[in-house]
Design an enzyme around this catalytic site. Sequence first.
Site, PDB file in Angstrom:
ATOM      1  N   CYS A  17       0.777  -1.053  -0.092  1.00 34.05           N
ATOM      2  CA  CYS A  17      -0.353   0.400   0.271  1.00 34.05           C
ATOM      3  C   CYS A  17       1.047   1.541   0.123  1.00 34.05           C
ATOM      4  CB  CYS A  17      -1.110   0.065   1.295  1.00 34.05           C
ATOM      5  SG  CYS A  17      -1.762   1.252   0.775  1.00 34.05           S
TER       6      CYS A  17
ATOM      7  N   CYS B  17      -0.219   3.685   2.926  1.00 28.56           N
ATOM      8  CA  CYS B  17       0.381   3.432   4.005  1.00 28.56           C
ATOM      9  C   CYS B  17       1.529   3.697   4.727  1.00 28.56           C
ATOM     10  CB  CYS B  17       0.156   2.033   3.915  1.00 28.56           C
ATOM     11  SG  CYS B  17      -1.480   1.361   3.874  1.00 28.56           S
TER      12      CYS B  17
END
Length: 245
Positions: free
Chosen positions: A32, A35
């Site tokens: 991600c 993230c």
Amino acid sequence: MPVDTSEATFQRDVIDRSYEVPVVVDFWAEWCGPCRSLGPVIEKAVDAREGQVELVKLDTDANQRLAAEYRIQSIPAVKAFKDGRVIDEFVGALPPAAVERFLDGLAPSEAERLVEAGGEQNLRRALELEPGRADATLELAKLLADRGDREEALSVLANVAGSFAAEGLAARLRLEADEALRQAFAALDAGDTERGLDLLIEAIAAAEPDKREDLRKAIVGVLDELGVEHPLARDSRRRLASALY
């Protein structure tokens, strides 16, 4: 530094720990990109709070049961826990200012820290910062009453609105001069709550209107401390209503 948690340690790292300090959980995964952007931002902001908030990271790929339990549908997802439950959350890589505002809502205020520390000076300072704060007012009034400063205790309690506990303590302070009620208050102080409530409820029948109202407030203050679901509170609430009406 953040703590890396898992399904095996989540109860300890997050749920149990959140009863001591707010815990922020960053649900993320290695693949991600957002993230990886959010991670350093939230870590820096948490570190700046010097232990007032703790950060825990959970890899959703490695802990899919927990991700499903907390309905993680998009990451990064951040959830704040306090007293074992989620109290706030957001999804996505927020900018630093937004992350700061999110964390500001979790960290205890100076007044909260002063109330937790206790002591007359701290409680008075907490009320200077947040006038009318019920928990600080109640604890300060108890300190004042215990040392015999009952008039000041009543004056302090008069500054709080909407607190059954504060109203109950004020009513008790006004009633304690009544010799007929001393056994009731002695029973409450000794931990015999059932007998104390019984005696207060029984006193309602012969009381004058002003005294009846103070008796009601004193009883409701005790019931509020017991909590809504306590069996004694439920039974006493029913008996109180019968005595009053």
